[in-house]
Design a protein around this motif. Structure first.
Motif, PDB file in Angstrom:
ATOM      1  N   ARG A  17       0.762  -1.138  -0.068  1.00 52.87           N
ATOM      2  CA  ARG A  17      -0.122   0.104  -0.074  1.00 52.87           C
ATOM      3  C   ARG A  17       0.816   1.261  -0.083  1.00 52.87           C
ATOM      4  NH1 ARG A  17      -0.765   2.648   4.763  1.00 52.87           N
ATOM      5  NH2 ARG A  17       0.277   1.677   6.707  1.00 52.87           N
ATOM      6  N   ARG A  18       2.040   1.147   0.133  1.00 53.51           N
ATOM      7  CA  ARG A  18       3.256   2.288   0.453  1.00 53.51           C
ATOM      8  C   ARG A  18       4.638   1.694   0.144  1.00 53.51           C
ATOM      9  NH1 ARG A  18       5.544   5.164   5.244  1.00 53.51           N
ATOM     10  NH2 ARG A  18       6.897   6.907   4.194  1.00 53.51           N
ATOM     11  N   VAL A  19       5.288   2.560  -0.523  1.00 56.04           N
ATOM     12  CA  VAL A  19       6.676   2.076  -0.562  1.00 56.04           C
ATOM     13  C   VAL A  19       7.483   3.070   0.061  1.00 56.04           C
ATOM     14  CG1 VAL A  19       8.530   1.718  -2.169  1.00 56.04           C
ATOM     15  CG2 VAL A  19       6.280   0.722  -2.754  1.00 56.04           C
ATOM     16  N   TRP A 144      -3.222   0.991  -1.606  1.00 56.98           N
ATOM     17  CA  TRP A 144      -3.013   2.325  -1.434  1.00 56.98           C
ATOM     18  C   TRP A 144      -2.808   3.029  -0.043  1.00 56.98           C
ATOM     19  CZ3 TRP A 144      -7.525   0.052  -2.833  1.00 56.98           C
ATOM     20  CH2 TRP A 144      -8.700   0.237  -1.792  1.00 56.98           C
ATOM     21  N   SER A 145      -2.243   3.990   0.090  1.00 58.26           N
ATOM     22  CA  SER A 145      -2.123   4.711   1.494  1.00 58.26           C
ATOM     23  C   SER A 145      -2.873   6.021   1.526  1.00 58.26           C
ATOM     24  CB  SER A 145      -0.483   4.876   1.670  1.00 58.26           C
ATOM     25  OG  SER A 145       0.030   5.541   0.779  1.00 58.26           O
ATOM     26  N   VAL A 146      -3.325   6.617   0.265  1.00 53.39           N
ATOM     27  CA  VAL A 146      -3.923   8.057   0.450  1.00 53.39           C
ATOM     28  C   VAL A 146      -5.328   7.716  -0.434  1.00 53.39           C
ATOM     29  CG1 VAL A 146      -3.680  10.273  -0.404  1.00 53.39           C
ATOM     30  CG2 VAL A 146      -1.667   8.952   0.500  1.00 53.39           C
ATOM     31  N   SER A 171       3.894   7.457  -0.909  1.00 55.13           N
ATOM     32  CA  SER A 171       2.508   7.272  -0.913  1.00 55.13           C
ATOM     33  C   SER A 171       1.859   6.687  -2.424  1.00 55.13           C
ATOM     34  CB  SER A 171       1.667   8.411  -0.694  1.00 55.13           C
ATOM     35  OG  SER A 171       2.018   9.043   0.458  1.00 55.13           O
ATOM     36  N   ILE A 172       1.078   5.666  -2.216  1.00 56.48           N
ATOM     37  CA  ILE A 172       0.343   5.233  -3.354  1.00 56.48           C
ATOM     38  C   ILE A 172      -1.199   5.722  -3.186  1.00 56.48           C
ATOM     39  CG2 ILE A 172      -0.740   3.277  -4.784  1.00 56.48           C
ATOM     40  CD1 ILE A 172       1.509   1.783  -3.865  1.00 56.48           C
ATOM     41  N   VAL A 173      -1.731   7.016  -4.188  1.00 57.25           N
ATOM     42  CA  VAL A 173      -2.825   7.596  -4.000  1.00 57.25           C
ATOM     43  C   VAL A 173      -3.854   6.901  -5.056  1.00 57.25           C
ATOM     44  CG1 VAL A 173      -3.669   9.796  -4.583  1.00 57.25           C
ATOM     45  CG2 VAL A 173      -1.487   9.751  -3.866  1.00 57.25           C
ATOM     46  N   ALA A 220      -4.115  -2.373   3.603  1.00 55.34           N
ATOM     47  CA  ALA A 220      -4.695  -1.171   3.278  1.00 55.34           C
ATOM     48  C   ALA A 220      -5.877  -0.885   3.691  1.00 55.34           C
ATOM     49  CB  ALA A 220      -4.577  -1.272   1.719  1.00 55.34           C
ATOM     50  N   PRO A 221      -6.342   0.165   3.679  1.00 56.77           N
ATOM     51  CA  PRO A 221      -7.969   0.391   4.072  1.00 56.77           C
ATOM     52  C   PRO A 221      -8.598   0.049   2.831  1.00 56.77           C
ATOM     53  CG  PRO A 221      -6.691   2.576   3.470  1.00 56.77           C
ATOM     54  CD  PRO A 221      -5.667   1.424   3.382  1.00 56.77           C
ATOM     55  N   SER A 222      -9.798  -0.274   3.197  1.00 55.81           N
ATOM     56  CA  SER A 222     -10.901  -0.462   2.319  1.00 55.81           C
ATOM     57  C   SER A 222     -11.751   0.744   1.886  1.00 55.81           C
ATOM     58  CB  SER A 222     -11.972  -1.591   2.866  1.00 55.81           C
ATOM     59  OG  SER A 222     -12.683  -1.194   3.863  1.00 55.81           O
TER      60      SER A 222
END
Length: 223
Positions: A17-19, A144-146, A171-173, A220-222
């Motif tokens: 979800r993020r790197v 994703w993280s955003v 961040s992965i948006v 990751a959030p849903s």
């Protein structure tokens, strides 16, 4: 169109979800779900204006209807990912999951000449059979993280706030170019891109981000 090697080959297999970029370099990966769609063209125009690259996760049914838009995405140098054939997110058997993923993969290859090792399950759901199948086939499951929340009834200013207040290096948006009226997303991008560039961020594709990673952060959030 002849099949080529993986456009989106990844050094990381798993759920991400993020790197964390080496040295906390200010990199951000914009991702767009549910296209190709008529509004994809407007998204591409904004990305082109700011010299930004992004990653598009395609729904097979939409790709079938708009192959010329998909080809434009590839020609302009963006990365692509598999987002299932029908955007189904209910529990399914391995055979059903395979049909959703493999049918889309075959159409991506037929339409663009490319294959991808990136997969995003609809809704970010990891326990309905899709993610398990994708991981078994060697995909990187990209979460994703955003979350821009642009599928909700929001003004462009709220989408901008959701992104700018939560971005950090690596961040992965998650935004959307398809599945509905995305004019608010396009409007928001006209603010998001120059604002992040002013903060020193550089826009990269998910494969580029994974190639530069220090650590891939799972879960990751849903949405």
């Amino acid at each position: 169109m002849a099949k080529k090697s993986h456009q989106s080959a990844s050094p990381y297999t798993g759920v991400v979800r993020r790197v964390v970029p080496v040295g906390e370099e200010k990199l951000v990966a914009l991702t767009f779900d549910d296209g190709p769609w008529p509004d994809t063209v407007a998204v591409l125009e904004v990305l082109r204006q700011y010299g930004a690259k992004a990653t598009f996760f395609w729904v097979g049914l939409h790709l079938q209807r708009r192959p010329e838009i998909a080809q434009q995405v590839v020609v302009e140098g963006h990365a692509i990912g598999n987002h299932t054939w029908s955007h189904r997110n209910t529990p399914m058997t391995p055979e059903e999951a395979g049909e959703e993923i493999e049918r889309t993969a075959a159409l991506i290859a037929h339409t663009t000449g490319l294959t991808t090792s990136l997969f995003r399950p609809p809704g970010g759901r990891l326990h309905n059979g899709l993610a398990d199948y994708a991981l078994q086939q060697g995909y990187t499951v990209v979460q994703w993280s955003v979350l821009g929340k642009d599928t909700e009834v929001l003004e462009a200013e709220s989408i901008v706030e959701n992104v700018l207040h939560n971005v950090q290096p690596g961040s992965i948006v998650l935004l959307h170019d398809g599945g509905g009226d995305r004019r608010k997303t396009v409007e928001a991008l006209h603010t998001i891109l120059p604002a992040l560039q002013a903060q020193g961020y550089r826009f990269v594709t998910v494969p580029e981000l994974l190639a530069l990673n220090q650590a891939a952060i799972p879960k990751a959030p849903s949405h």
